[in-house]
Design a protein around this motif. Structure first.
Motif, short mmCIF file in Angstrom:
data_model
loop_
_atom_site.label_atom_id
_atom_site.label_comp_id
_atom_site.label_asym_id
_atom_site.label_seq_id
_atom_site.Cartn_x
_atom_site.Cartn_y
_atom_site.Cartn_z
N ILE A 111 1.12 -1.23 0.36
CA ILE A 111 -0.10 -0.09 0.34
C ILE A 111 0.89 1.40 0.08
N GLU A 112 2.05 1.35 0.82
CA GLU A 112 2.36 2.46 1.25
C GLU A 112 3.88 2.65 -0.30
N THR A 113 4.01 1.77 -0.32
CA THR A 113 4.53 1.44 -2.42
C THR A 113 3.73 2.31 -3.59
N ARG A 114 2.28 2.18 -3.27
CA ARG A 114 1.62 2.66 -4.22
C ARG A 114 1.74 4.52 -4.11
N VAL A 115 1.78 4.78 -2.54
CA VAL A 115 2.00 6.04 -2.51
C VAL A 115 2.83 6.68 -3.20
N ASN A 116 4.35 5.72 -2.60
CA ASN A 116 5.34 6.08 -2.96
C ASN A 116 5.73 6.26 -4.42
N ARG A 117 4.29 5.88 -5.59
CA ARG A 117 4.92 6.30 -7.01
C ARG A 117 3.69 6.78 -7.37
N ARG A 118 3.12 7.74 -6.08
CA ARG A 118 2.46 8.47 -6.80
C ARG A 118 1.84 7.60 -8.13
N ASP A 119 0.80 6.57 -7.60
CA ASP A 119 -0.20 5.43 -8.59
C ASP A 119 -1.20 6.05 -8.96
N LYS A 120 -1.86 6.70 -9.30
CA LYS A 120 -3.40 7.59 -9.12
C LYS A 120 -4.01 5.76 -9.42
N THR A 121 -3.98 5.07 -10.56
CA THR A 121 -4.57 4.10 -10.51
C THR A 121 -5.09 2.95 -9.34
N ALA A 122 -4.09 3.47 -8.17
CA ALA A 122 -4.53 2.40 -7.08
C ALA A 122 -5.60 2.83 -6.62
N VAL A 123 -6.63 4.05 -7.08
CA VAL A 123 -7.67 4.77 -5.10
C VAL A 123 -9.07 3.49 -5.61
N SER A 124 -8.77 2.95 -6.59
CA SER A 124 -10.39 1.57 -6.81
C SER A 124 -9.57 1.01 -5.65
N GLY A 125 -8.48 -0.09 -5.95
CA GLY A 125 -8.14 -0.23 -4.95
C GLY A 125 -7.84 -0.75 -3.62
N LEU A 126 -7.50 0.03 -3.22
CA LEU A 126 -7.70 1.40 -2.05
C LEU A 126 -8.50 1.11 -1.52
N ASP A 163 -4.87 -2.17 11.15
CA ASP A 163 -3.32 -1.99 10.17
C ASP A 163 -4.01 -1.58 9.29
N ILE A 164 -4.64 -2.48 8.07
CA ILE A 164 -4.12 -2.36 6.59
C ILE A 164 -5.26 -0.90 6.30
N ARG A 165 -6.14 -1.12 7.13
CA ARG A 165 -7.28 -0.09 6.51
C ARG A 165 -6.71 1.18 6.89
N ARG A 166 -6.30 1.36 8.35
CA ARG A 166 -5.21 2.41 8.29
C ARG A 166 -4.23 2.89 7.01
N ALA A 167 -3.48 2.13 7.04
CA ALA A 167 -2.72 2.05 5.87
C ALA A 167 -3.56 2.78 4.12
N ALA A 168 -4.26 2.23 4.07
CA ALA A 168 -5.14 2.43 3.33
C ALA A 168 -5.65 3.84 3.22
N TYR A 169 -6.05 4.51 4.38
CA TYR A 169 -7.31 5.55 5.12
C TYR A 169 -6.11 6.54 3.97
N LYS A 170 -4.47 6.28 4.83
CA LYS A 170 -3.03 7.39 4.50
C LYS A 170 -2.77 7.38 2.78
N ALA A 171 -2.87 5.80 2.77
CA ALA A 171 -2.86 6.19 1.13
C ALA A 171 -3.82 6.85 -0.22
N LEU A 172 -5.34 7.11 0.78
CA LEU A 172 -5.93 7.44 -0.31
C LEU A 172 -6.23 9.05 -0.23
N GLY A 173 -5.40 9.69 1.15
CA GLY A 173 -5.58 10.68 1.51
C GLY A 173 -4.47 11.15 0.30
N SER A 174 -3.44 10.39 -0.12
CA SER A 174 -2.25 10.89 -0.82
C SER A 174 -2.11 10.89 -1.89
N LEU A 175 -3.86 9.61 -2.52
CA LEU A 175 -3.74 9.25 -4.09
C LEU A 175 -5.71 9.78 -4.22
N ALA A 176 -6.39 10.06 -3.34
CA ALA A 176 -7.51 10.75 -3.93
C ALA A 176 -7.86 11.67 -3.79
#
Lengths: 427, 1231
Positions: free
Chosen positions: B864-879, B889-902
Motif C-alpha cells: 500500500i505504501e509503495t502505491r503512494v511512493n509511486r504516486r500511482d493514481k490508478t491505485a485508488v479503487s483498489g485502496l 492496520d491495513i485499513r489505516r494504511a489504506a486511509y493514509k494512502a487514499l489521502g495522498s492519491l484519491a
C-alpha cells in the motif's frame, strides 16, 4: 611488437620488479583498506589543497564516519598546519601528516582516495598522478583549465578504472534534479532554447610586485603556469587571471552549464558552434572578462546562451513550447506554477538521484558505480565554458566537433585548447 | 584504331609545338588545359557534362538543362586566346571571355562577352554576344566572309584578342568581329555548352592557349596622388587610411601632396598632376593658385583621373571647371545658381531646379546604398542594396551635373531629417577625356572601414585612373541589405609594449589584446610583424616579452619561429617561447623544438620534451628515444611521458626496449600502454593487443594490469566477457573493482547476460561489484540473476541486488521485493526504495494484487505504501476496497494512502465509509484522508460532505465539520452554521472550531455573534480567538478597518487573555487607529505591557514606511535595503571605493541611537570602512556621528549618544578589488 624485443624488456622487469618498489614513486601499489586486513567500510583519504574551498571539502569528509583523513597538502604552511590540526582534533590523535609536495602525499601508498581543491591551473597534474597511483578522486570544479588537460584526465580515469566525482554539488541538490526531470520529461514541451546566467566578474585591481610572504612556496604555487612575480594574488583572487582561471565564467560553468546540460541530456556531448563576446578589463592586473555572452548551437539546432547575470538571470533556464523552467540556488520557478507540481510517473525518466554529494562519492568508491558527476560529464560541462572563452578571446565563431573534441578550420583557435607547461612540469 | 588515334594526338602536339615556337616572338603562350584533367577549371550554372578524352575537353548536353560553363579559375584582363573546337551540327556553344559570376547578379549567372559558336544556318560563329546581359553586340550579318569561315563537322580555329576596350575575333584566320566596348575588362574564360532540348550532343575543344598581356599593356603600378592640407573634416586621419586602402590593392603607388595650412600663402602648392594616373582629392579650403588650377584642368581634359572623396565636393564653389569636374557639390554658398539638384525618381535620374542652398545632411546614421547602374564596372557584382556604416548622408548637392552617371543613390529619410529623396551617393563624370569618380561617403576614418566604401573607393579610383576595373572580386565581408560590415584596422600602439613591465599600466597592452580579438585571421601576419620588434628589442622587459609570447600564441606563424626558437635557451623566457610554439600549426615550430633538444640541458630541456609530447610530434620519437635512459631521472621521466603521449608503434618500440631504473618503471609501463591505445585507435589492433596482453600478466603492478585489461577489453570486444570475469574472480579486490568500471563501459545485452549468469560463482565482493555494475547498465536481461541474489544470501550482497532490481527489475520483481521488505529494517529501506523506482507496464497491477491478497499483512501494508511512493493514481479503487479490510492496520494504511492519491470524486465513498466506521481510530483516519484530499484539490466541492452531515450521527458530525472547514465554500458555511445551534454541545464546539479554521473571513459575523450571545465561556473564547485569527486571512480591507473590527473584539472579549490576543494582532496593522486603540488599552493595567509593545512596534513600522532612500550608485535598487526582505539587496554595482554613500530620509525628525547593516546574504560585501552623518536638511552634514573600520556581515553601529535628525547618511570608506558594497537590510534604532 617484435617478441624478442619484449623479452628483453620483460627479462629486465623481472630482475628489477620488487627491488625498491616500496620506495618508488608512483609505482607503489596502494594497500587497499578493503582487503582482508582492513575494516571494509573505511576509506583512507588525503586532501590536496586545503585553502578555503579545500578546507570546506575536507570538513565535509571529516564528518563522514567511513572516512579516515590521514594526509593534507598545501603550498601554504598556514593552510596545511590548520588542516592537520582539524584532522587531529577530529580523531583525537596527531596522526595526520602534512605535505608541501603533493607527490609525496600520493606516493604514501596507503590511500584509497584523495580530494583535490587547487587553483584551476593545478587540476590536471596531481589528478593524473593520483589516478595512475590507483586513487579515486573527488576533484573540484571546474574540471580542468583547458580541454586537452581535461581529456588527458578523463583518459586516465578510464584507463585505470577509477572513480571520479567533480565537486559540482548542485547535482545532489533536489531542486536542480527536479528541474532537470521536468525538462527531460517534456513538461514544458520541446525545448526551444536554453539560457544560463553566471556571476558577473568583479573588475580589476592594480598591484605592484611584492615580497613573497613567509610560508608560501610561490614557485610551487605557480607550478606549470607562466612565471610572474608575486603581486599579492594567491588565494581566491587568482580567479581573475587567465593563467590560472577563466574567471566567474569557468568557475560557474561547472555549476549552471552543468545543470543546463543535465536537463537537455547533453552530458556526453557539446555544442557544434560557439560565438560570443566578452568585456575585458582595460587595464590592471586582472584580465578575465567581467561581462560576457556567447551562444552555443548544438547538433539539433538548439541554442544555449551563456551570459553573466546582468544579462541573463543567474541559473539555468529552459524555454519550451509549453513554457519555461528556471532553476538557481535561490529556487525553482516556472512560467506556470502548475508545472512545478507535476508528478514524474514511475515509468518516466528518473535522473540519477544523489542527496548528499560527498556521500555519493564515498558510496561510489565502495560500489564502483559512476558518481553523480563523473569525469566525462565534468569535462563536457567545463568544455562549454572553455570554448566560450576561446570564442570570445578570438572574437570568432568557433566550429567544434564534440565527438573528436577538435576545433574545425581554425588552427589559431585550436592552439588555445591546450597550454604549455612551465618546466620542469610536463603534462 | 587505337594506334591511329595516338598518332593523331602526337601530330597535334607536334603542330602545337611548332606554332608555339613560331609565335614565341609575339609572347609567351600558356596552355589553359593540361590535356589530362580539368584542374584549374570550374563548372558553373548548368549540368552539362564536361570530360577529358584523348587530350580534348568534351562537352555533352543533358536534356532540358540550362546553359553550362566550364570556367577558368583565374581571371584575365588583356590577352590573345586561341583554341580549336569540333562541334556537332545543330548545337550551340561559345567561348566566354571577360565573363563573371556573382551571387548578386542573377544568383551566380555567368555573364559577359561570348564569342559565338553557331552551327545554324545563320552562321554567326565568331560574332560577339553578351551572354546573360545585353544580347548581341556584334552579329555577323554584315560579314559574309566571316560567316563562310566556319566549317561544319570539322575542327575550327578561333583567335580572340581582348586588349583594352577592343575585342577582335578570327575564325580559321578570317577576321570576324571587331568590337569596342568598355563595360567589362576582367573576367574568366569559359567554354559554353548551351542548354539543350537534345541530349548527348557533343562539342570538343583542344589546344586552348593564351598569351596574357595584362602586365604588358596595363601600367605596372598606377600612380595616385592624394591632395590634402585643409578640410573641415579630419584629413590628417583619413589620408593615411585612403593611402593604405589603395596600396593594399597592390595596384597603386600613392603620394600625398599637402597644401599650406589655412590662410597661409598658397603659391608654393604646385603638384605635378600629369605625373599621376589619378588624383584623389581630400581637400576643401583656400583656393589654389591659378597655375595649379589650370594644371588640373589641363590634366583632366587630356584624359586624367580624379576622385572626389566626401567633403572634397565642398571645395571651390566659384571655380567653374572644378564644378564641372565634380558634377555636384555642397555648401560654400552653392544655390540654385550653381545648378540643379540631381535625384533619382521613378526609376530615372532627374534634375531638380527648385531654389535652395546646396548641401545638407541630417544626423549620422547607417543607411542603404542602392545600386542604379549595375553593369558599370565599379558596381559589377555588388548587391543591389547594401548598408553603409553610420555616416553623413549628403543631400541637396548642386552643380552643373553635366555628363554625370549616377551609379548609386541613398534614400534621405525624413525621419533622419532627410529630404525624402534618393540622393546620389556614388557617381562618375566625364570631363573632356578625363574621368571623375565621386563618392560622398566616408566622413571620417571610422566610415572608411565600411567594406562597401572600401570596395567602391578602390574600384572607383582604378576606374578614374584607367577607365576600367580589374578588381572584380566582391569581398566575402561585403555588407548586406541590412547589415553594416566594417573591416578591421590595426591601430594599437605596439611600440608601447617595449615600455611595459609588471606593475605598470597595462592599458596599451589591453588595447592590443582587444584589437587581436576583433581582427580577422587574415590580418594576423601584420599584427605578428608589429609584435615581433618588442620580442627582439633589448629594451623590452621580461614582462613585455611574455606579453608578446602570449599574443603570438594567438596570432603567431612561421614568421615568429626564428625569434622564438632563439629564446628557448633563455632561462627566463624559454617557457614563454614554448607557450607560443606549442600548438603553432607551422611545422617549423616543431622543428625548432626538436632542434633545441641538442642545445639544452636540465629543466629547459625537460620543458621542450614536454612540449614535443603535447604536440604529438612523431618525428620527435628518435631524438626523445635517446633521453629515455638519461641519467637525470626527471629528464627520463619526461621523455617517457612524451613518447607515451606521442604514441604509435615507433614510440612503443623504443619503450619496449628501454631499460630503466625501478623508480621509472610505472612511468614506462604507463607510456607503453598509451602507445598501445594510440595504435589501437589507428587500426594496429594486433600489435596493440600484444602489448596489452604482455602488460596484463600477474608480474606487473596492479594498476598497470588494470590499464592493460582495459585495453584488452577495448581491443578484443569478442573476449570482453572472459576478461571481465577473470578480473571479477581475481583475489585482488582492486582488480575486481576495476572490472566494475569496465562493465559500465562495455555495451550490449549479450554481455549483460553472460556476466549476470556468473553472479553466483563470484565471492561476495565480486558479487557486489557486478551487481552495482549491472545496476549501472540498467539492462533488464540481468533481472532473473539479480532477483536470485536479492532473495537470499549475505545481507550486503542482497542490498546491492535489491538496489539493482530497481533498475533491471519489473513486474516480476514486485512480489519478491515486497516480501523482502518485511525481513529487516535495512532490507526494508532498500526494498521500499527499489519498489518506488521500479518501472514496467505490469508493475501497478501486480502491486495491486499483493496489496489486496498477500497472506502477510505486513507485506500488504508495504505494498500500500509503495502505491503512494509511486504516486500511482490508478491505485485508488483498489485502496477503497482495501480500506474496508478486516485488518485495522491495513485499513489505516489504506486511509493514509487514499489521502495522498484519491480525489474529489472519491469523497462520497469516503463519507459513506465514515458513516459506517465504528471505531474512533477509523473515523480519525478517514477524516485525515478527506482533509488531505480537499487540501490538495483546487476547488473542492462540499455537497458529498454536506449530504453526509444530514445522515450522520453525533459521533461522526465533528469529523465532517472539520472537513467542511477545509473546503470553506458557501455551501460548507451554510452547513456548518446550521450546526451552531445543535443540541449537542460538542457538535456546537466543533462547528465553532470549524469556523475558526475557515480559509477566508466569511464566518466573521457568525463568530462575533457567538462571542456576543453565547453564555458558554469555552464557546465564547473559541469564537473570539477564531475571530481574531480570521481577521488575518486575506481580505480587501484597510488596516484602519481591521483595527476597527479588532476594537469590537476587544469590547466583546471578557478575559484578559483574549484581550491580549487582540493586542498581539494589533501590531500587524500599523495605522493611527491602531495607536489609538493601543493607547486606550494602556488604561487597563493588566494590558499595559502588551499595549506599550504594540505602540512601539507600530510607531517603528509607520516610520519605516515613510522612509526614503538614495544612493550614490545603483540608486534604482536603493529601496531594497529597507524593504524588510533580507533576500533583496542594494549594492554599488562596482567594487568598493571610498566615497560611495547611502542616505535615508526619515520624513520627519526622530531620535536615532544607531543602525544595523545586514549583509549576511552577501557575506563579503560589508563596507571596508564607514562614516555615519546626520542632517536636518539633507545637505549640511557636519562631522560624522560614528565611524568604523572592522565591519562584519552584520554590522551594528551605535552612536555615542542618541541624535535628533531627519537624514542619515552612511559613507563607505574602504577599497576592494573584487567586492561590491551592499546592504541587504538596514534598520534604524529609534528612541
Amino acid at each position: 611488437m617484435n617478441s624478442s624485443r619484449s623479452i628483453t624488456r620483460r627479462d629486465f622487469f623481472r630482475r628489477t620488479a620488487g627491488v625498491g618498489a616500496a620506495m618508488a614513486f608512483p609505482a607503489i601499489v596502494p594497500r587497499s583498506v578493503f582487503g582482508a586486513n582492513a575494516p571494509s567500510n573505511r576509506i583512507v583519504m588525503g586532501a590536496i589543497g586545503v585553502g578555503s574551498q579545500g578546507t570546506g571539502d575536507m570538513r565535509g569528509f571529516l564528518g563522514k564516519s567511513e572516512v579516515q583523513m590521514v594526509a593534507v597538502c598545501d603550498v601554504e604552511k598556514a593552510h596545511r598546519d590548520r588542516a592537520k590540526k582539524l584532522c587531529d582534533d577530529r580523531y583525537g590523535n596527531s596522526d595526520c601528516r602534512s605535505y608541501l609536495d603533493f607527490r609525496e602525499l600520493i606516493g604514501r601508498g596507503d590511500l584509497d582516495a584523495v580530494m583535490l581543491a587547487l587553483p584551476d591551473h593545478w587540476h590536471a597534474i596531481p589528478a593524473i598522478m593520483a589516478l595512475r597511483a590507483g586513487l579515486d578522486i573527488h576533484g573540484q570544479k571546474p574540471f580542468a583549465r583547458s580541454i586537452r588537460e581535461g581529456r588527458a584526465m578523463c583518459d586516465a580515469v578510464h584507463r585505470y578504472g577509477r572513480v571520479w566525482q567533480t565537486g559540482s554539488q548542485q547535482r545532489s541538490d533536489y531542486k536542480f534534479r527536479r528541474a532537470c526531470e521536468l525538462v527531460r520529461n517534456g513538461r514544458i514541451g520541446k525545448i526551444l532554447k536554453v539560457e544560463v546566467g553566471l556571476p558577473t566578474g568583479g573588475g580589476t585591481d592594480v598591484k605592484a610586485p611584492a615580497q613573497v610572504p613567509a610560508g608560501l612556496d610561490w614557485d610551487f604555487w605557480l607550478g606549470p603556469a607562466p612565471y610572474v612575480p608575486y603581486r599579492g594574488v594567491v588565494h581566491w583572487n587568482w580567479r581573475w587571471i587567465m593563467d590560472y582561471s577563466g574567471g566567474q565564467l569557468t568557475d560557474w560553468a561547472g555549476h549552471h552549464i552543468d545543470i543546463a546540460h543535465w536537463g537537455m541530456g547533453w552530458d556526453y556531448t557539446g555544442p557544434v558552434e560557439i560565438e560570443g563576446k566578452g568585456n575585458y578589463p582595460k587595464d590592471g592586473l586582472y584580465n578575465v572578462p567581467t561581462e560576457y555572452r556567447f551562444n552555443c548551437t548544438y547538433k539539433d539546432g538548439t541554442v544555449m546562451t551563456v551570459a553573466n547575470n546582468k544579462q541573463i538571470p543567474q541559473g539555468a533556464k529552459w524555454y519550451g513550447e509549453k513554457g519555461w523552467i528556471h532553476v538557481s540556488r535561490g529556487g525553482l520557478s516556472a512560467s506556470n506554477e502548475k508545472i512545478l507540481k507535476e508528478e514524474i510517473g514511475p515509468n518516466e525518466i528518473h535522473l540519477y538521484e544523489s542527496r548528499d554529494h560527498k556521500q555519493n562519492f564515498l558510496d561510489c568508491v565502495k560500489s564502483r558505480k559512476l558518481t553523480i558527476c563523473p569525469a566525462e560529464v565534468g569535462l563536457r560541462s567545463i568544455s562549454v565554458g572553455l570554448l566560450g572563452e576561446i570564442a570570445m578571446l578570438t572574437g570568432r565563431k568557433i566550429k567544434w566537433n564534440p565527438d573528436t573534441e577538435e576545433i574545425i578550420g581554425d588552427p589559431e583557435a585550436s592552439a588555445l585548447l591546450g597550454r604549455s607547461y612551465r618546466e620542469p612540469w610536463v603534462l | 584504331m587505337k594506334k591511329r588515334t595516338s598518332l593523331l594526338v602526337t601530330a597535334c602536339l607536334a603542330s602545337m609545338m611548332v606554332s608555339a615556337v613560331a609565335l614565341a616572338g609575339d609572347g609567351d603562350w600558356q596552355s589553359l588545359f593540361d590535356g589530362k584533367t580539368l584542374d584549374h577549371w570550374v563548372q558553373r550554372n548548368g549540368k552539362a557534362k564536361y570530360t577529358v578524352e584523348d587530350g580534348m575537353i568534351v562537352g555533352t548536353t543533358i536534356l532540358n538543362t540550362p546553359n553550362s560553363f566550364l570556367c577558368t579559375e583565374k581571371m584575365y584582363t588583356d590577352y590573345i586566346l586561341e583554341l580549336e573546337f569540333l562541334v556537332q551540327p545543330g548545337m550551340n556553344s561559345g567561348i566566354q571571355i571577360r565573363s563573371n559570376s556573382f551571387k548578386h547578379y542573377n544568383n551566380y549567372r555567368v555573364h559577359g562577352y561570348q564569342v559565338e559558336i553557331d552551327t545554324s544556318d545563320r552562321a554567326w560563329s565568331g560574332g560577339i554576344y553578351d551572354e546573360g546581359r545585353r544580347g548581341w553586340l556584334f552579329p555577323l550579318k554584315d560579314k559574309p566572309a566571316a560567316q563562310k569561315a566556319f566549317k561544319q563537322n570539322q575542327w575550327n580555329h578561333y583567335r580572340i584578342e581582348a586588349i583594352g576596350d577592343r575585342i577582335r575575333t578570327w575564325v580559321n584566320g578570317v577576321p570576324a568581329a571587331d568590337l569596342t566596348d568598355e563595360m567589362t575588362s576582367t573576367g574568366f574564360i569559359a567554354l559554353q555548352v548551351h542548354g539543350s532540348k537534345t541530349a548527348d550532343q557533343k562539342i570538343k575543344w583542344r589546344n586552348i592557349r593564351i598569351q596574357d598581356l595584362t602586365r604588358k599593356n596595363g601600367p605596372q603600378t598606377l600612380k595616385a596622388l592624394i591632395v590634402d592640407g585643409q578640410n573641415n573634416h579630419d584629413w590628417k586621419s583619413t589620408t593615411p587610411v585612403l593611402k593604405a586602402l589603395l596600396e593594399e590593392t597592390g595596384l597603386f603607388a600613392v603620394d600625398v601632396a599637402t597644401t599650406p595650412s589655412k590662410g597661409k600663402p598658397m603659391g608654393s602648392f604646385k603638384p605635378k598632376f600629369d605625373r599621376y594616373d589619378v588624383i584623389v582629392s581630400n581637400y576643401t579650403g583656400d583656393s589654389w593658385p591659378q597655375a595649379t588650377q589650370d594644371a588640373l584642368v589641363d590634366y583632366m581634359a587630356n584624359g586624367g583621373g580624379l576622385v572626389i572623396y566626401h567633403a572634397a565636393d565642398n571645395a571651390f564653389p566659384k571655380w567653374k571647371e572644378w564644378n564641372e569636374m565634380i558634377g555636384v557639390g555642397g555648401w560654400g554658398g552653392r544655390n540654385e545658381k550653381s545648378g540643379p539638384m540631381v535625384r533619382y525618381r521613378d526609376g530615372k535620374v532627374v534634375f531638380d531646379n527648385s531654389p535652395g542652398s546646396g548641401g545638407s545632411h541630417g544626423p549620422q546614421h547607417a543607411f542603404q546604398v542602392i545600386t542604379r547602374e549595375r553593369h558599370h564596372p565599379i558596381m559589377a557584382g555588388l548587391p543591389k542594396k547594401w548598408m553603409h556604416s553610420k555616416d553623413e548622408l549628403y543631400s541637396t548637392l548642386r552643380g552643373p551635373a553635366k555628363n554625370m552617371t549616377v551609379l548609386a543613390t541613398a534614400y534621405a529619410d525624413p525621419a533622419k531629417r532627410g529630404t525624402g529623396e534618393h540622393e546620389p551617393a556614388l557617381f562618375t563624370i566625364k570631363y573632356g577625356k578625363g574621368r571623375v569618380f565621386h563618392t560622398v561617403l566616408g566622413h571620417a576614418a571610422e566610415q572608411c572601414r565600411c567594406v562597401g566604401f572600401i570596395t567602391t573607393f578602390v574600384r572607383g579610383t582604378e576606374w578614374a585612373a584607367t577607365g576600367r576595373v580589374t578588381q572584380m572580386d566582391v569581398p566575402d565581408d561585403f555588407p548586406t541589405a541590412d547589415e553594416v560590415r566594417l573591416r578591421a584596422t590595426i591601430s594599437g600602439d605596439y611600440k608601447a609594449i617595449e615600455n611595459y613591465d609588471f606593475g605598470k599600466s597595462r592599458a596599451a597592452l589591453a588595447a592590443i589584446e582587444e584589437e587581436i580579438r576583433t581582427l580577422p585571421r587574415s590580418s594576423f601576419a601584420k599584427v605578428e610583424a608589429k609584435l615581433l620588434p618588442a620580442l627582439k628589442s633589448s629594451k623590452s622587459s621580461f614582462a613585455a616579452k611574455q606579453f608578446v609570447c602570449r599574443m603570438l600564441r594567438r596570432v603567431g606563424s612561421v614568421q615568429s619561429v626564428p625569434a622564438l626558437s632563439a629564446m628557448l635557451a633563455d632561462k627566463k623566457l624559454s617557457h614563454m617561447a614554448r607557450f607560443a610554439l606549442l600548438h603553432m600549426p607551422a611545422p617549423e615550430a616543431g622543428a625548432a623544438l626538436r632542434a633545441a633538444l641538442d642545445k639544452l640541458e636540465g629543466d629547459l630541456k625537460i620543458g621542450v620534451v614536454g612540449s614535443l609530447g603535447q604536440r604529438g610530434d612523431r618525428t620527435a620519437v628518435e631524438p626523445l628515444a635517446k633521453l629515455v635512459t638519461d641519467r637525470n631521472k626527471a629528464m627520463a621521466r619526461a621523455a617517457i611521458g612524451a613518447l607515451g603521449r606521442i604514441g604509435g608503434s615507433q614510440a612503443a618500440d623504443v619503450l619496449s626496449k628501454a631499460n630503466v631504473p625501478a623508480a621509472l618503471q610505472a612511468d614506462l609501463d604507463n607510456a607503453y600502454l598509451m602507445c598501445a591505445d594510440s595504435m589501437l585507435e589507428e587500426g594496429q589492433e594486433r600489435q596493440a593487443t600484444a602489448i596489452y596482453r604482455e602488460m596484463s600478466s600477474a608480474d606487473n603492478s596492479t594498476w598497470i594490469r588494470v590499464a592493460a585489461y582495459k585495453g584488452l577489453i577495448k581491443a578484443e570486444k569478442a573476449k570482453s566477457v572472459p576478461y571481465i570475469l577473470a578480473l571479477l574472480k581475481d583475489d585482488d579486490l582492486n582488480l575486481q573493482r576495476a572490472a566494475g568500471k569496465f562493465i559500465a563501459e562495455t555495451p550490449g545485452t549479450a554481455v549483460t547476460e553472460a556476466l549476470a549468469r556468473e553472479l553466483a560463482s563470484l565471492n561476495a565482493d565480486g558479487k557486489i561489484v557486478l551487481l552495482s555494475a549491472l545496476e549501472g547498465r540498467g539492462d533488464k536481461a540481468a533481472a532473473p540473476y539479480v532477483a536470485k541474489a536479492a532473495a537470499r544470501g549475505e545481507e550486503r550482497v542482497r542490498l546491492a541486488a535489491i538496489r539493482a532490481l530497481a533498475v533491471v527489475g519489473g513486474a516480476e520483481s514486485v512480489k519478491l521485493l515486497t516480501e523482502v521488505s518485511v525481513e529487516s529494517p535495512a532490507l526494508e529501506k532498500a526494498a521500499m526504495n527499489s519498489l518506488a523506482r521500479l518501472s514496467g507496464p505490469q508493475v501497478a497491477s501486480v502491486l495491486s494484487t499483493v496489496m489486496k491478497s498477500h497472506a502477510d499483512p505486513s507485506v500488504r501494508i508495504n505494498a500500500i505504501e509503495t502505491r503512494v511512493n509511486r504516486r500511482d493514481k490508478t491505485a485508488v479503487s483498489g485502496l477503497l476496497w482495501v480500506a474496508q479490510d478486516d485488518d485495522a492496520d491495513i485499513r489505516r494504511a489504506a486511509y493514509k494512502a487514499l489521502g495522498s492519491l484519491a480525489g474529489q470524486r472519491d469523497l462520497e465513498l469516503l463519507v459513506s465509509m465514515l458513516l459506517k466506521a465504528d471505531s474512533s481510530r477509523d473515523r480519525g483516519g478517514i477524516e485525515r484522508a478527506m482533509v488531505a484530499i480537499v487540501v490538495r484539490t483546487e476547488e473542492p466541492k462540499a455537497s458529498a460532505v454536506v449530504s453526509g452531515l444530514a445522515k450522520a450521527d453525533d459521533s461522526v458530525k465533528p469529523h465532517l465539520l472539520t472537513v467542511l472547514s477545509r473546503i470553506g465554500d458557501d455551501e460548507a458555511l451554510k452547513a456548518v452554521r446550521s450546526q451552531l445551534d445543535s443540541r449537542d454541545a460538542d457538535i456546537r464546539k466543533a462547528a465553532i472550531r470549524a469556523l475558526a479554521d475557515w480559509p477566508n473571513p466569511a464566518p466573521l459575523g457568525d463568530l462575533m455573534n457567538v462571542a456576543k450571545t453565547s453564555d458558554d465561556a469555552t464557546q465564547q473564547i473559541l469564537a473570539i480567538r477564531g475571530y481574531v485569527k480570521l481577521l488575518g486571512t486575506p481580505a480587501n480591507r484597510s488596516a484602519a478597518e481591521t483595527v476597527k473590527l479588532l476594537g469590537k473584539a476587544m469590547q466583546v472579549a471578557k478575559r484578559t487573555e483574549e484581550k491580549k490576543a487582540v493586542l498581539a494582532a494589533l501590531s500587524k496593522y500599523p495605522c493611527k487607529e491602531a495607536l489609538a486603540l493601543a493607547e486606550k488599552a494602556m488604561e487597563n493595567t493588566s494590558l499595559r505591557r502588551e499595549a506599550e509593545l504594540v505602540l512601539k512596534r507600530t510607531k517603528e513600522t509607520l516610520l519605516s514606511s515613510s522612509l526614503k532612500v538614495q544612493a550614490s550608485r545603483n540608486n534604482g535598487n536603493a529601496k531594497n535595503a529597507i524593504d524588510g526582505n533580507p533576500a533583496t539587496r542594494w549594492d554599488t554595482a562596482e567594487t568598493m571605493r571610498p566615497g560611495q554613500w547611502f542616505v535615508l530620509d526619515l520624513g520627519t525628525e526622530n531620535v536615532v541611537s544607531g543602525l544595523t547593516l545586514d549583509t549576511r546574504r552577501s557575506s563579503n560585501d560589508y563596507p571596508g570602512g564607514y562614516e555615519v552623518y546626520v542632517s536636518f536638511d539633507g545637505g549640511s552634514w557636519g562631522k560624522p556621528v560614528a565611524t568604523g573600520k572592522d565591519a562584519k556581515p552584520l554590522t551594528e553601529i551605535k552612536f555615542d549618544k542618541p541624535v535628533r535628525t531627519r537624514f542619515v547618511k552612511i559613507v563607505q570608506t574602504g577599497t576592494s578589488g573584487s567586492w561590491y558594497w551592499s546592504i541587504h537590510e538596514l534598520t534604524l534604532d529609534l528612541q
